[in-house]
Design a protein around this motif. Structure first.
Motif, mmCIF file in Angstrom:
data_model
loop_
_atom_site.group_PDB
_atom_site.id
_atom_site.type_symbol
_atom_site.label_atom_id
_atom_site.label_comp_id
_atom_site.label_asym_id
_atom_site.label_seq_id
_atom_site.Cartn_x
_atom_site.Cartn_y
_atom_site.Cartn_z
ATOM 1 N N THR A 61 0.747 -1.304 0.023
ATOM 2 C CA THR A 61 -0.065 0.125 0.111
ATOM 3 C C THR A 61 0.914 1.137 -0.138
ATOM 4 O O THR A 61 0.382 2.371 -0.483
ATOM 5 N N LEU A 62 2.220 1.266 0.322
ATOM 6 C CA LEU A 62 3.130 2.301 0.607
ATOM 7 C C LEU A 62 3.829 2.549 -0.758
ATOM 8 O O LEU A 62 4.113 3.649 -1.175
ATOM 9 N N GLU A 63 4.285 1.333 -1.285
ATOM 10 C CA GLU A 63 5.113 1.227 -2.446
ATOM 11 C C GLU A 63 4.676 2.152 -3.608
ATOM 12 O O GLU A 63 5.456 2.973 -4.138
ATOM 13 N N THR A 64 3.396 1.986 -3.893
ATOM 14 C CA THR A 64 2.822 2.717 -4.949
ATOM 15 C C THR A 64 2.823 4.229 -4.993
ATOM 16 O O THR A 64 3.434 4.969 -5.666
ATOM 17 N N ASP A 65 2.673 4.755 -3.919
ATOM 18 C CA ASP A 65 2.518 6.083 -3.636
ATOM 19 C C ASP A 65 3.733 6.474 -3.307
ATOM 20 O O ASP A 65 4.266 7.619 -3.761
ATOM 21 N N ALA A 66 4.853 5.757 -2.769
ATOM 22 C CA ALA A 66 6.299 6.134 -2.690
ATOM 23 C C ALA A 66 7.060 6.429 -3.838
ATOM 24 O O ALA A 66 7.653 7.414 -4.133
ATOM 25 N N ARG A 67 6.544 5.636 -4.983
ATOM 26 C CA ARG A 67 7.215 5.507 -6.120
ATOM 27 C C ARG A 67 6.661 7.149 -6.874
ATOM 28 O O ARG A 67 7.298 7.770 -7.376
ATOM 29 N N ALA A 68 5.288 7.451 -6.795
ATOM 30 C CA ALA A 68 4.887 8.693 -7.164
ATOM 31 C C ALA A 68 5.267 9.704 -6.634
ATOM 32 O O ALA A 68 5.424 10.830 -7.082
ATOM 33 N N GLN A 69 5.931 9.738 -5.229
ATOM 34 C CA GLN A 69 6.476 10.693 -4.549
ATOM 35 C C GLN A 69 8.002 10.922 -4.531
ATOM 36 O O GLN A 69 8.393 11.807 -3.990
ATOM 37 N N GLY A 70 8.412 9.919 -5.204
ATOM 38 C CA GLY A 70 9.985 9.688 -5.475
ATOM 39 C C GLY A 70 10.613 9.671 -4.093
ATOM 40 O O GLY A 70 11.629 10.127 -3.638
ATOM 41 N N ALA A 71 10.202 8.526 -3.341
ATOM 42 C CA ALA A 71 10.679 8.172 -1.995
ATOM 43 C C ALA A 71 11.053 6.587 -1.920
ATOM 44 O O ALA A 71 10.728 5.810 -2.711
ATOM 45 N N LEU A 72 11.944 6.294 -1.078
ATOM 46 C CA LEU A 72 12.756 4.960 -0.963
ATOM 47 C C LEU A 72 12.100 4.447 0.257
ATOM 48 O O LEU A 72 11.734 5.186 1.421
ATOM 49 N N ILE A 73 11.740 3.040 0.453
ATOM 50 C CA ILE A 73 11.470 2.380 1.453
ATOM 51 C C ILE A 73 12.358 1.157 1.930
ATOM 52 O O ILE A 73 12.540 0.691 0.896
ATOM 53 N N TYR A 74 12.731 1.301 3.080
ATOM 54 C CA TYR A 74 13.784 0.159 3.301
ATOM 55 C C TYR A 74 13.769 0.003 4.983
ATOM 56 O O TYR A 74 13.349 0.870 5.674
#
Length: 267
Positions: A61-74
């Motif tokens: 649920t976070l990954e799609t929005d993170a790509r749209a906002q130019g963000a990394l998740i780790y």
């Protein structure tokens, strides 16, 4: 294993699965129903509503929005989810051929070189062309015509599309430049453990590499004599949101900087 594995394997269990007027951190906090813990050091544009799909994991649920906002998740060493859009810090010292590099290999690929990155999508409200067929564009690093067109998931705005185009162009500029280095021990010259998303200078004249690189992944191994050897996967900093390192590396490692993206308003 880090407990962040729950973010990729366990479903969100939320009473409504819906959140209104929320940014990325608020979405992460609200739907962290497994208690993993969130660290976020960036501000992102709010969206009118975020809806979780049935059975979706927190990462999904976070990954799609993170790509749209130019963000990394780790994940962090403490087992929390980290959301950011830039290198987290810098390791002490450097990796130097003949000093603390056991062996090294590098990859230079033109696979991710594009002449321009275009982001297209659609907004929910309105009838103007900028709502029905908006487009943001960022110039890439290829010298010949090689376009990459990306569909922007979710609601589009000028700011979100420009950020996405710039992020994708920057990542493409760095993605084809990778190195793998094995070094003795598990700590840098300042005594800190090697960590992902940290910058470190690399000086390897055999490989033509003399610039900052960013750590994409870390593997600690026990050697046959009871010591520790660290394998580092390194990338050009732009691959993880950093800036052009502009070091003294051989020409093959060099690439021009990605300019500021534009948004078409004359459709």
């Amino acid at each position: 294993m880090s407990r962040t594995v729950d973010a990729t394997e366990a479903s969100i269990d939320h009473p409504t699965g819906s959140l209104e007027d929320c940014d990325l951190k608020q979405v992460a906090d609200a739907f962290d129903t497994n208690g993993i813990g969130i660290e976020c050091d960036i501000e992102t544009e709010k969206k009118a509503v975020h809806q979780v799909r049935t059975g979706e994991t927190l990462f999904e649920t976070l990954e799609t929005d993170a790509r749209a906002q130019g963000a990394l998740i780790y994940d962090t060493p403490k087992g929390k989810l980290k959301i950011t859009n830039k290198p987290e810090g810098r390791q002490s010292g450097a990796l130097v051929r003949g000093v603390n590099i056991i062996n090294a290999s590098g990859t230079l690929s033109g696979r991710f070189n594009y002449s321009e990155v275009k982001v297209r999508g659609q907004a929910s409200f309105g009838t103007k062309a900028t709502v029905l067929s908006p487009e943001a564009e960022a110039k890439g690093t290829a010298s010949r015509k090689r376009s990459l067109i990306i569909y922007h998931e979710g609601e589009v705005t000028s700011g979100r599309m420009k950020k996405r185009a710039g992020w994708e162009a920057k990542r493409a500029a760095g993605e084809g430049k990778k190195a793998r280095i094995r070094t003795p021990g598990c700590r840098d010259q300042g005594g800190s453990l090697y960590k992902p998303n940290f910058l470190i200078p690399v000086q390897d004249e055999w490989g033509g590499l003399d610039q900052d690189m960013i750590i994409a992944s870390v593997t600690f191994e026990q050697d046959g004599e009871g010591g520790t050897v660290t394998s580092l996967e390194l990338k050009d900093p732009r691959a993880l949101g950093g800036e052009n390192p502009r070091g003294k590396s051989a020409k093959g490692w060099a690439a021009p900087a990605v300019p500021i993206p534009t948004f078409r308003e004359d459709l």
